[in-house]
Design a protein around this motif. Structure first.
Motif, PDB file in Angstrom:
ATOM      1  N   ALA A 108       4.567   8.789  -9.052  1.00 46.83           N
ATOM      2  CA  ALA A 108       4.789   8.956 -10.341  1.00 46.83           C
ATOM      3  C   ALA A 108       4.519   8.417 -12.284  1.00 46.83           C
ATOM      4  O   ALA A 108       4.530   7.419 -12.234  1.00 46.83           O
ATOM      5  CB  ALA A 108       6.652   7.782 -10.299  1.00 46.83           C
ATOM      6  N   GLY A 109       4.193   9.734 -12.554  1.00 43.17           N
ATOM      7  CA  GLY A 109       4.252   9.510 -14.241  1.00 43.17           C
ATOM      8  C   GLY A 109       4.315  10.240 -15.139  1.00 43.17           C
ATOM      9  O   GLY A 109       5.504  10.271 -14.866  1.00 43.17           O
ATOM     10  N   GLY A 110       3.249  10.599 -16.112  1.00 42.49           N
ATOM     11  CA  GLY A 110       3.795  11.708 -17.444  1.00 42.49           C
ATOM     12  C   GLY A 110       4.379  13.020 -16.597  1.00 42.49           C
ATOM     13  O   GLY A 110       5.418  13.235 -17.595  1.00 42.49           O
ATOM     14  N   GLN A 111       4.022  12.934 -15.291  1.00 41.92           N
ATOM     15  CA  GLN A 111       5.192  14.330 -15.516  1.00 41.92           C
ATOM     16  C   GLN A 111       6.257  14.332 -14.821  1.00 41.92           C
ATOM     17  O   GLN A 111       7.239  14.721 -15.556  1.00 41.92           O
ATOM     18  CB  GLN A 111       4.111  15.248 -13.758  1.00 41.92           C
ATOM     19  CG  GLN A 111       5.294  16.821 -13.713  1.00 41.92           C
ATOM     20  CD  GLN A 111       5.083  17.183 -12.533  1.00 41.92           C
ATOM     21  OE1 GLN A 111       3.276  16.776 -12.280  1.00 41.92           O
ATOM     22  NE2 GLN A 111       5.260  17.741 -11.625  1.00 41.92           N
ATOM     23  N   ASN A 112       7.169  13.057 -14.844  1.00 37.50           N
ATOM     24  CA  ASN A 112       8.222  12.252 -14.106  1.00 37.50           C
ATOM     25  C   ASN A 112       8.976  12.353 -15.646  1.00 37.50           C
ATOM     26  O   ASN A 112      10.064  12.849 -15.868  1.00 37.50           O
ATOM     27  CB  ASN A 112       8.417  11.883 -13.814  1.00 37.50           C
ATOM     28  CG  ASN A 112       7.613  11.439 -12.208  1.00 37.50           C
ATOM     29  OD1 ASN A 112       6.190  11.587 -12.324  1.00 37.50           O
ATOM     30  ND2 ASN A 112       8.471  11.046 -10.788  1.00 37.50           N
ATOM     31  N   VAL A 113       8.560  11.230 -16.194  1.00 38.59           N
ATOM     32  CA  VAL A 113       8.771  11.763 -18.146  1.00 38.59           C
ATOM     33  C   VAL A 113       8.572  13.210 -19.119  1.00 38.59           C
ATOM     34  O   VAL A 113       9.737  13.047 -19.013  1.00 38.59           O
ATOM     35  CB  VAL A 113       7.192  10.201 -18.723  1.00 38.59           C
ATOM     36  CG1 VAL A 113       8.092  10.208 -19.876  1.00 38.59           C
ATOM     37  CG2 VAL A 113       7.487   9.356 -17.483  1.00 38.59           C
ATOM     38  N   TYR A 114       7.617  13.625 -18.261  1.00 39.96           N
ATOM     39  CA  TYR A 114       7.958  14.626 -19.036  1.00 39.96           C
ATOM     40  C   TYR A 114       8.888  15.968 -18.849  1.00 39.96           C
ATOM     41  O   TYR A 114       9.916  16.440 -19.725  1.00 39.96           O
ATOM     42  CB  TYR A 114       6.777  15.354 -18.862  1.00 39.96           C
ATOM     43  CG  TYR A 114       6.620  16.794 -19.436  1.00 39.96           C
ATOM     44  CD1 TYR A 114       5.873  17.501 -20.341  1.00 39.96           C
ATOM     45  CD2 TYR A 114       6.783  18.432 -19.376  1.00 39.96           C
ATOM     46  CE1 TYR A 114       5.697  18.625 -21.242  1.00 39.96           C
ATOM     47  CE2 TYR A 114       6.351  19.449 -19.463  1.00 39.96           C
ATOM     48  CZ  TYR A 114       5.924  19.227 -20.790  1.00 39.96           C
ATOM     49  OH  TYR A 114       6.137  20.985 -21.411  1.00 39.96           O
TER      50      TYR A 114
ATOM     51  N   PHE B  88      -3.345  14.804 -20.771  1.00 40.14           N
ATOM     52  CA  PHE B  88      -2.889  14.477 -22.331  1.00 40.14           C
ATOM     53  C   PHE B  88      -2.335  12.909 -22.069  1.00 40.14           C
ATOM     54  O   PHE B  88      -3.341  12.776 -23.087  1.00 40.14           O
ATOM     55  CB  PHE B  88      -1.552  15.659 -22.212  1.00 40.14           C
ATOM     56  CG  PHE B  88      -0.681  14.750 -23.479  1.00 40.14           C
ATOM     57  CD1 PHE B  88      -1.042  15.767 -24.491  1.00 40.14           C
ATOM     58  CD2 PHE B  88       0.325  13.751 -24.174  1.00 40.14           C
ATOM     59  CE1 PHE B  88      -0.354  15.448 -25.620  1.00 40.14           C
ATOM     60  CE2 PHE B  88       1.037  13.315 -24.778  1.00 40.14           C
ATOM     61  CZ  PHE B  88       0.850  13.975 -26.060  1.00 40.14           C
ATOM     62  N   GLY B  89      -2.050  12.882 -21.214  1.00 38.68           N
ATOM     63  CA  GLY B  89      -1.495  10.658 -21.728  1.00 38.68           C
ATOM     64  C   GLY B  89      -0.704  10.475 -22.579  1.00 38.68           C
ATOM     65  O   GLY B  89      -1.004   9.821 -23.597  1.00 38.68           O
ATOM     66  N   LEU B  90       0.555  10.439 -21.804  1.00 41.38           N
ATOM     67  CA  LEU B  90       1.577   9.856 -22.421  1.00 41.38           C
ATOM     68  C   LEU B  90       1.662   9.085 -22.770  1.00 41.38           C
ATOM     69  O   LEU B  90       2.379   8.457 -24.117  1.00 41.38           O
ATOM     70  CB  LEU B  90       2.764   9.903 -21.390  1.00 41.38           C
ATOM     71  CG  LEU B  90       3.874  11.141 -21.792  1.00 41.38           C
ATOM     72  CD1 LEU B  90       4.561  10.997 -20.479  1.00 41.38           C
ATOM     73  CD2 LEU B  90       3.927  12.337 -22.977  1.00 41.38           C
ATOM     74  N   VAL B  91       0.975   7.621 -22.406  1.00 41.73           N
ATOM     75  CA  VAL B  91       0.713   6.786 -22.912  1.00 41.73           C
ATOM     76  C   VAL B  91       0.223   6.225 -24.110  1.00 41.73           C
ATOM     77  O   VAL B  91       0.438   5.269 -24.748  1.00 41.73           O
ATOM     78  CB  VAL B  91       0.051   5.480 -21.558  1.00 41.73           C
ATOM     79  CG1 VAL B  91      -0.760   4.463 -22.443  1.00 41.73           C
ATOM     80  CG2 VAL B  91       0.582   5.144 -20.227  1.00 41.73           C
ATOM     81  N   THR B  92      -1.043   6.873 -24.165  1.00 43.10           N
ATOM     82  CA  THR B  92      -1.632   6.811 -25.669  1.00 43.10           C
ATOM     83  C   THR B  92      -0.376   7.638 -26.871  1.00 43.10           C
ATOM     84  O   THR B  92      -0.592   6.333 -28.481  1.00 43.10           O
ATOM     85  CB  THR B  92      -2.965   8.246 -26.036  1.00 43.10           C
ATOM     86  OG1 THR B  92      -3.126   8.175 -24.282  1.00 43.10           O
ATOM     87  CG2 THR B  92      -3.239   7.761 -27.046  1.00 43.10           C
ATOM     88  N   ILE B  93       0.381   8.328 -27.031  1.00 44.72           N
ATOM     89  CA  ILE B  93       1.164   7.945 -27.961  1.00 44.72           C
ATOM     90  C   ILE B  93       2.515   7.169 -28.153  1.00 44.72           C
ATOM     91  O   ILE B  93       2.603   6.974 -28.865  1.00 44.72           O
ATOM     92  CB  ILE B  93       1.721   9.800 -27.929  1.00 44.72           C
ATOM     93  CG1 ILE B  93       2.589  10.018 -26.602  1.00 44.72           C
ATOM     94  CG2 ILE B  93       0.332  10.717 -28.438  1.00 44.72           C
ATOM     95  CD1 ILE B  93       3.473  11.798 -26.601  1.00 44.72           C
ATOM     96  N   GLU B  94       2.580   7.184 -26.339  1.00 39.42           N
ATOM     97  CA  GLU B  94       3.856   5.337 -26.412  1.00 39.42           C
ATOM     98  C   GLU B  94       3.156   3.978 -27.772  1.00 39.42           C
ATOM     99  O   GLU B  94       3.864   3.877 -28.588  1.00 39.42           O
ATOM    100  CB  GLU B  94       3.801   5.588 -25.316  1.00 39.42           C
ATOM    101  CG  GLU B  94       4.958   6.552 -24.676  1.00 39.42           C
ATOM    102  CD  GLU B  94       4.835   5.921 -22.624  1.00 39.42           C
ATOM    103  OE1 GLU B  94       4.343   5.321 -23.044  1.00 39.42           O
ATOM    104  OE2 GLU B  94       5.654   7.005 -21.905  1.00 39.42           O
ATOM    105  N   ALA B  95       1.649   3.942 -27.079  1.00 37.77           N
ATOM    106  CA  ALA B  95       1.253   3.326 -28.319  1.00 37.77           C
ATOM    107  C   ALA B  95       1.228   3.621 -29.145  1.00 37.77           C
ATOM    108  O   ALA B  95       1.544   2.796 -30.379  1.00 37.77           O
ATOM    109  CB  ALA B  95       0.233   2.712 -27.220  1.00 37.77           C
TER     110      ALA B  95
END
Ligand code: UDP
Length: 428
Positions: free
Chosen positions: A27-33, A321-328
């Motif tokens: 459960a990661g970026g896709q769920n969030v997206y 993509f890497g959501l974590v990157t833009i969150e940080a």
């Protein structure tokens, strides 16, 4: 702004439940997206149903997130966790259940937006059966992923064929970065229509707390030099590279060094195994006393951890993509990432962070050290990072771009569809 003329669309995410807790295995970026896009579209006047596979009998079948935005869990296969590599055989049942739901509720979607190749297959069937328009986001490309793994699963051939077919037949493919578009063209097919629309982040939620406040909340001293990882425990995430970089002689001299590895984990699952492997490397390198594993970081904690960090590290071998990157970045924290995929789009080297060759722990150590030893430059990188996210990666902006894309296809609805109440109903 809410519109009175709501259009009913379906987001399909067979294996990535948008209503589930994020950060656990698979459960990661896709769920969030899917969840964020769904909620933002609903805010902008769309009526959004998000379909996923029911993975536990205890999960409610329908979860309402906001006005006009809900998750619907369909029974397809056992009501238990099934790894994404083993879900394909349950897809015909998923399609049947989705059609049944539409019949029961008198809904026909004018457009489906599918996510990941499993949902692409579902969307292609709906297109054949109902003539529905299909927009697709890959989230991960088999052709890229299989290059970086040692064992290729049995399902690989089916996945690659589906990924090619959807590129060539969907009304539109959404690439989340120019790099992903290039991979599609180079490795999947020259045919098909692609638009680049990035992923987004919640710029209010991420960025609302200073480093000082965040450290007070977490009990981290102002002198600490905090290196942060956030994400799933998966070999592709390259956590080992980060651990070896922080454990190297270049960084070890700093008595204030602190490594936080957030995310995960469920014992006995592949996620848990990777976590065990990482913990054993931490022990082997004698890093226990300055390394912490806070586990899954929930909604209120995440922005605090990002803000508390001096640098956030994304050492993935491959990252669409890497959501974590833009969150940080939204939290004003510079990112040291691998020079791959979407990270080449989100991180601007020397301006918002630094990029290193993947798996190169020496290069990561040097990059992290440069940021830790130059606090003023670190702050400047962080400010630039925040600005870049505000300009390019807010969910509202992303949802507007998607909405415009959908509207293009839906401008002329098929002749035999008429409005009935707030739903579109297929007649005749
Ligand atoms: N995440 C979270 N809690 C955690 C770990 C991760 O909420 O403990 C979220 C993270 O904030 C991000 C998503 O999971 O929104 C991971 O997305 P990303 O695109 O970085 O990676 P993926 O998991 O899709 O490979």
């Amino acid at each position: 702004m809410a519109s009175t003329n709501k259009k009913h669309i379906a987001l399909i995410s067979v294996h990535g439940d948008p209503a589930i807790e994020i950060g656990k295995e698979e459960a990661g970026g896709q769920n969030v997206y899917v969840r964020q896009v769904g909620e933002a579209l609903a805010q902008q006047g769309w009526q959004v149903d998000m379909f996923t596979r029911k993975a536990s009998p205890n999960d409610p079948t329908i979860v309402n997130h906001a006005l006009n935005c809900r998750t619907i869990r369909l029974s397809a296969g056992p009501e238990e966790f099934v790894s994404r590599d083993n879900i394909f055989e349950y897809l015909p049942e998923f399609v049947e259940q989705l059609l049944k739901f539409q019949r029961q509720h008198n809904i026909t979607y004018s457009l489906v937006h599918t996510n990941y190749w499993l949902s692409a297959w579902v969307g292609m069937q709906l297109k054949k059966i109902q003539g529905v328009k299909q927009v697709h986001t890959y989230h991960s490309l088999g052709a890229v992923k299989y290059k970086s793994v040692t064992t290729v699963p049995i399902i690989a051939t089916t996945r690659l064929a589906t990924e090619k077919a959807v590129l060539e037949t969907a009304d539109r493919i959404v690439a989340t970065s120019p790099q992903e578009e290039e991979h599609m063209r180079m490795l999947v097919s020259q045919r098909g229509k692609i638009d680049v629309i990035p992923c987004g982040t919640d710029i209010q939620r991420f960025g609302g707390i200073t480093q000082e406040q965040a450290r007070t909340k977490l009990g981290i001293s102002p002198e600490s030099k905090v290196v942060l990882y956030v994400g799933r425990f998966d070999q592709r995430k390259g956590i080992e590279t980060l651990v070896r970089a922080v454990g190297s002689s270049q960084l070890r001299g700093n008595p204030n060094l602190k490594l936080i590895i957030g995310g995960g984990s469920r014992p006995g699952q592949s996620d848990g195994m990777e976590r065990d492997r990482i913990e054993s490397i931490v022990d082997e390198l004698g890093m226990r006393d300055f390394t912490t594993f806070p586990g899954r970081l929930g909604d209120p904690d995440l922005p605090i951890y990002y803000a508390a960090a001096d640098v956030s590290v994304v050492p993935s071998h491959y990252e669409p993509f890497g959501l974590v990157t833009i969150e940080a970045m939204a939290c004003g924290t510079p990112v040291v990432g691998s020079d791959v995929g979407g990270l080449q789009f989100t991180v601007v080297p020397e301006e918002t962070g630094l990029l290193c060759p993947p798996k190169d722990d020496v290069a990561f150590a040097e990059a992290i050290d440069r940021i830790l030893t130059n606090p003023e430059w670190r702050n400047q990188l962080g400010q630039n990072a925040r600005k870049r996210v505000e300009e390019m990666f807010s969910w509202d902006g992303v949802a507007s771009q998607l909405g415009e894309l959908y509207t293009k296809f839906m401008a002329q609805p098929p002749k035999n569809i008429r409005e009935s109440g707030s739903h579109l109903t297929l007649v005749g």
